[in-house]
Motif scaffolding. Sequence first.
Motif, mmCIF file in Angstrom:
data_model
loop_
_atom_site.group_PDB
_atom_site.id
_atom_site.type_symbol
_atom_site.label_atom_id
_atom_site.label_comp_id
_atom_site.label_asym_id
_atom_site.label_seq_id
_atom_site.Cartn_x
_atom_site.Cartn_y
_atom_site.Cartn_z
ATOM 1 N N PHE A 1 0.838 -1.201 0.000
ATOM 2 C CA PHE A 1 0.000 0.000 0.000
ATOM 3 C C PHE A 1 0.878 1.258 0.000
ATOM 4 N N TYR A 2 1.940 1.257 0.796
ATOM 5 C CA TYR A 2 2.850 2.402 0.845
ATOM 6 C C TYR A 2 3.553 2.616 -0.496
ATOM 7 N N VAL A 3 3.944 1.535 -1.148
ATOM 8 C CA VAL A 3 4.604 1.656 -2.451
ATOM 9 C C VAL A 3 3.631 2.225 -3.479
ATOM 10 N N LEU A 4 2.386 1.783 -3.431
ATOM 11 C CA LEU A 4 1.381 2.365 -4.327
ATOM 12 C C LEU A 4 1.178 3.842 -4.032
ATOM 13 N N GLY A 5 1.153 4.205 -2.764
ATOM 14 C CA GLY A 5 1.034 5.612 -2.386
ATOM 15 C C GLY A 5 2.217 6.427 -2.883
ATOM 16 N N TRP A 6 3.406 5.839 -2.795
ATOM 17 C CA TRP A 6 4.600 6.520 -3.294
ATOM 18 C C TRP A 6 4.522 6.697 -4.807
ATOM 19 N N GLY A 7 4.020 5.687 -5.500
ATOM 20 C CA GLY A 7 3.998 5.747 -6.954
ATOM 21 C C GLY A 7 2.906 6.618 -7.534
ATOM 22 N N PHE A 8 1.778 6.717 -6.845
ATOM 23 C CA PHE A 8 0.619 7.368 -7.451
ATOM 24 C C PHE A 8 0.159 8.648 -6.775
ATOM 25 N N THR A 9 0.849 9.097 -5.740
ATOM 26 C CA THR A 9 0.447 10.354 -5.099
ATOM 27 C C THR A 9 1.597 11.346 -5.153
ATOM 28 N N SER A 10 1.315 12.545 -4.722
ATOM 29 C CA SER A 10 2.360 13.568 -4.676
ATOM 30 C C SER A 10 3.079 13.576 -3.326
ATOM 31 N N TYR A 11 2.708 12.680 -2.416
ATOM 32 C CA TYR A 11 3.334 12.607 -1.091
ATOM 33 C C TYR A 11 4.469 11.584 -1.086
ATOM 34 N N LYS A 12 5.393 11.743 -2.000
ATOM 35 C CA LYS A 12 6.453 10.750 -2.187
ATOM 36 C C LYS A 12 7.350 10.608 -0.966
ATOM 37 N N THR A 13 7.730 11.712 -0.332
ATOM 38 C CA THR A 13 8.636 11.614 0.821
ATOM 39 C C THR A 13 7.956 10.938 2.005
ATOM 40 N N ILE A 14 6.670 11.192 2.173
ATOM 41 C CA ILE A 14 5.947 10.572 3.286
ATOM 42 C C ILE A 14 5.853 9.065 3.088
#
Length: 124
Positions: free
Chosen positions: A21-34
């Motif tokens: 889920f975190y990797v998907l969030g990193w890949g598809f959102t603008s909150y990459k550092t978070i």
Amino acid sequence: MPDVRTIFQQHQRYIFFLLSFYVLGWGFTSYKTIFLGLVLGTALGLFNMWLLARKVDRFGDAVIRGEKVRSLGMISRMATAILAVVIALEYSNLFHLYSVILGLMTPYFVIMINFFKQAFHLHK
């Protein structure tokens, strides 16, 4: 009651789900550092949990044999947490510090949630 290895494998599955889920969030959102901070912290938190499970398993075996056990590896787990924070501080453009800290705590949240889930399931 399941043994330490079985419990660790169950928690590991939950944590891998969170990591995906975190990797998907990193890949598809603008909150990459978070999300990258959460990935780093959770991965190192999983490593800490693996160290603890391994030490507890060895501790149980030593107790059965009547031997002494030196420690459960608190210093090595603390060193891993310090390493995570140092990485987050050194590469602050990639990792959000508070997310790394939250990621380090994620395995403990998984343990608590699983405990309550099993405790309520047994009382039904």
